[in-house]
Scaffold this active site. Structure first.
Site, PDB file in Angstrom:
ATOM      1  N   ASN A 102       0.861  -1.187   0.000  1.00 36.13           N
ATOM      2  CA  ASN A 102       0.000   0.000   0.000  1.00 36.13           C
ATOM      3  C   ASN A 102       0.896   1.236   0.000  1.00 36.13           C
ATOM      4  OD1 ASN A 102      -1.820   2.134   0.821  1.00 36.13           O
ATOM      5  ND2 ASN A 102      -3.270   0.493   1.292  1.00 36.13           N
ATOM      6  N   HIS A 133     -12.880  -4.304  -0.036  1.00 31.78           N
ATOM      7  CA  HIS A 133     -12.462  -3.823  -1.350  1.00 31.78           C
ATOM      8  C   HIS A 133     -13.565  -4.048  -2.380  1.00 31.78           C
ATOM      9  CE1 HIS A 133      -8.464  -3.870   0.480  1.00 31.78           C
ATOM     10  NE2 HIS A 133      -8.099  -3.054  -0.479  1.00 31.78           N
ATOM     11  N   LYS A 137     -11.579  -7.215  -7.082  1.00 30.24           N
ATOM     12  CA  LYS A 137     -10.261  -7.546  -6.504  1.00 30.24           C
ATOM     13  C   LYS A 137     -10.047  -9.057  -6.548  1.00 30.24           C
ATOM     14  CE  LYS A 137      -7.139  -6.729  -2.639  1.00 30.24           C
ATOM     15  NZ  LYS A 137      -5.995  -6.413  -3.531  1.00 30.24           N
TER      16      LYS A 137
HETATM   17  P1  NAD Z   1      -5.985  -4.307 -12.947  1.00 29.93           P
HETATM   18  O1  NAD Z   1      -6.423  -5.730 -13.141  1.00 29.93           O
HETATM   19  O2  NAD Z   1      -6.930  -3.188 -13.271  1.00 29.93           O
HETATM   20  O3  NAD Z   1      -4.620  -4.037 -13.780  1.00 29.93           O
HETATM   21  C1  NAD Z   1      -3.590  -4.975 -13.940  1.00 29.93           C
HETATM   22  C2  NAD Z   1      -3.005  -4.778 -15.352  1.00 29.93           C
HETATM   23  O4  NAD Z   1      -1.872  -5.656 -15.491  1.00 29.93           O
HETATM   24  C3  NAD Z   1      -4.009  -5.132 -16.461  1.00 29.93           C
HETATM   25  O5  NAD Z   1      -4.096  -4.077 -17.407  1.00 29.93           O
HETATM   26  C4  NAD Z   1      -3.416  -6.394 -17.058  1.00 29.93           C
HETATM   27  O6  NAD Z   1      -3.703  -6.525 -18.460  1.00 29.93           O
HETATM   28  C5  NAD Z   1      -1.921  -6.140 -16.800  1.00 29.93           C
HETATM   29  N1  NAD Z   1      -1.118  -7.345 -17.034  1.00 29.93           N
HETATM   30  C6  NAD Z   1      -1.484  -8.660 -16.882  1.00 29.93           C
HETATM   31  N2  NAD Z   1      -0.494  -9.458 -17.309  1.00 29.93           N
HETATM   32  C7  NAD Z   1       0.506  -8.645 -17.747  1.00 29.93           C
HETATM   33  C8  NAD Z   1       1.776  -8.892 -18.314  1.00 29.93           C
HETATM   34  N3  NAD Z   1       2.212 -10.142 -18.561  1.00 29.93           N
HETATM   35  N4  NAD Z   1       2.572  -7.839 -18.619  1.00 29.93           N
HETATM   36  C9  NAD Z   1       2.134  -6.576 -18.413  1.00 29.93           C
HETATM   37  N5  NAD Z   1       0.912  -6.283 -17.898  1.00 29.93           N
HETATM   38  C10 NAD Z   1       0.114  -7.309 -17.563  1.00 29.93           C
HETATM   39  O7  NAD Z   1      -5.525  -4.225 -11.447  1.00 29.93           O
HETATM   40  P2  NAD Z   1      -5.235  -2.919 -10.549  1.00 29.93           P
HETATM   41  O8  NAD Z   1      -6.422  -2.618  -9.709  1.00 29.93           O
HETATM   42  O9  NAD Z   1      -4.609  -1.844 -11.384  1.00 29.93           O
HETATM   43  O10 NAD Z   1      -4.139  -3.535  -9.545  1.00 29.93           O
HETATM   44  C11 NAD Z   1      -2.929  -4.106 -10.023  1.00 29.93           C
HETATM   45  C12 NAD Z   1      -2.180  -4.718  -8.851  1.00 29.93           C
HETATM   46  O11 NAD Z   1      -1.814  -3.671  -7.940  1.00 29.93           O
HETATM   47  C13 NAD Z   1      -3.004  -5.715  -8.016  1.00 29.93           C
HETATM   48  O12 NAD Z   1      -2.122  -6.712  -7.546  1.00 29.93           O
HETATM   49  C14 NAD Z   1      -3.522  -4.873  -6.869  1.00 29.93           C
HETATM   50  O13 NAD Z   1      -3.838  -5.617  -5.714  1.00 29.93           O
HETATM   51  C15 NAD Z   1      -2.339  -3.971  -6.646  1.00 29.93           C
HETATM   52  N6  NAD Z   1      -2.616  -2.696  -5.956  1.00 29.93           N
HETATM   53  C16 NAD Z   1      -1.670  -2.263  -5.092  1.00 29.93           C
HETATM   54  C17 NAD Z   1      -1.803  -1.041  -4.466  1.00 29.93           C
HETATM   55  C18 NAD Z   1      -0.687  -0.547  -3.591  1.00 29.93           C
HETATM   56  O14 NAD Z   1      -0.770   0.574  -3.052  1.00 29.93           O
HETATM   57  N7  NAD Z   1       0.391  -1.337  -3.438  1.00 29.93           N
HETATM   58  C19 NAD Z   1      -2.936  -0.247  -4.718  1.00 29.93           C
HETATM   59  C20 NAD Z   1      -3.900  -0.702  -5.635  1.00 29.93           C
HETATM   60  C21 NAD Z   1      -3.720  -1.940  -6.266  1.00 29.93           C
END
Ligand code: NAD
Length: 246
Positions: A102, A133, A137
């Site tokens: 996060n 969430h 998710k």
């Molecule tokens: P999302 O599903 O909207 O986006 C993920 C993206 O990754 C998609 O566009 C997908 O096509 C892409 N992807 C899949 N395989 C891929 C590959 N081989 N190469 C490149 N891209 C690829 O998800 P999101 O809501 O944007 O979240 C993404 C991740 O971040 C999740 O794991 C989520 O839990 C995490 N997250 C973390 C925080 C934080 O603060 N650390 C905050 C929000 C979300």
């Protein structure tokens, strides 16, 4: 004047799109917006730093490639297994990696508060974690809830694998003194809510954080990428970026 060349992995996702739109404000030029089906190794080749918010199977490959290139990496992807974490740990021997479940300032302050609350309240308080969430998710519990559990286990001398109890159903009996209850709620478009409850006879304390916009995570991740430029190799957290360690 042009900014630091930045690669975003997961660029078409919910987080990726916001990162692309805010990068300029933080002094970056997005020179590679990489998503599924794109050339990952080639796309990363000319960046000054990379930010990965993609999928659990992708992050270890991003880490290995960035280690080869010798440039800093920020990872926000959650739900990583032990092998993926080990791969990221190995990359961090060669490059600075900021890895955080996060990136919001509020949640990282919550980590700090919860660590101190657990120490101050002692083991007479029952601890439960509740997260909520949006309904898209994929992983549960959230990476943030897992990190809260880790912090609480450290403070209490507990083992996350043994003492964290995921939900309750049926005739489960009285609550064990040393268990930490973990509950994942899903629905609607909730960006991310986390509550830690400390309950004892006669009183309870609840520490809650609610995120209402993904911009907070994107701004934090971009801040982490800027901070990581020129840092020594190592595995850093957002608490390091914010100076909240210790
Ligand atoms: P999302 O599903 O909207 O986006 C993920 C993206 O990754 C998609 O566009 C997908 O096509 C892409 N992807 C899949 N395989 C891929 C590959 N081989 N190469 C490149 N891209 C690829 O998800 P999101 O809501 O944007 O979240 C993404 C991740 O971040 C999740 O794991 C989520 O839990 C995490 N997250 C973390 C925080 C934080 O603060 N650390 C905050 C929000 C979300």
């Amino acid at each position: 004047m042009s900014g630091t060349p930045l690669a975003i992995v997961g660029a078409r996702g919910r987080m990726g799109r916001i990162l692309c739109s805010l990068a300029g404000e933080m002094g970056f030029d997005v020179t590679a917006a990489i998503d599924e089906g794109d050339d990952l190794a080639g796309g990363l080749a000319n960046c000054g730093a990379a930010i990965d918010f993609s999928a659990r199977e992708v992050s270890p490959r991003v880490a290995a490639r960035m280690a080869e290139l010798g440039r800093p990496l920020v990872i926000g992807t959650t739900g990583l297994d032990d092998a993926a974490r080990a791969a990221i740990g190995a990359a961090s021997k060669q490059i600075p990696v900021v890895f955080a479940p996060n990136f919001s300032v509020g949640v990282n302050t919550m980590f700090w508060l919860v660590r101190r609350a657990a120490a101050a309240l002692g083991d007479g308080f029952d601890i439960e974690i509740v997260e909520m969430h949006h309904n898209q998710k994929k992983d549960a519990p959230s990476g943030t809830a897992a990190r809260l559990a880790e912090i609480l286990c450290e403070a209490r001398g507990l083992d996350p694998a043994r003492d964290v109890r995921h939900g309750r159903e049926g005739l489960v009996g009285a609550r064990q003194k040393n268990e930490i209850g973990m509950h994942a709620v899903r629905g609607g478009d909730v960006v991310g809510d986390h509550t830690v409850l400390f309950a004892t006879g006669g009183e309870r304390l609840e520490i809650t954080h609610r995120a209402s916009s993904r911009e907070t995570f994107a701004r934090g991740a971009l801040r982490a990428a800027r901070w990581a430029l020129g840092k020594k190799p190592g595995l850093y957290s957002m608490e390091d970026v914010l100076g909240l360690r210790g």
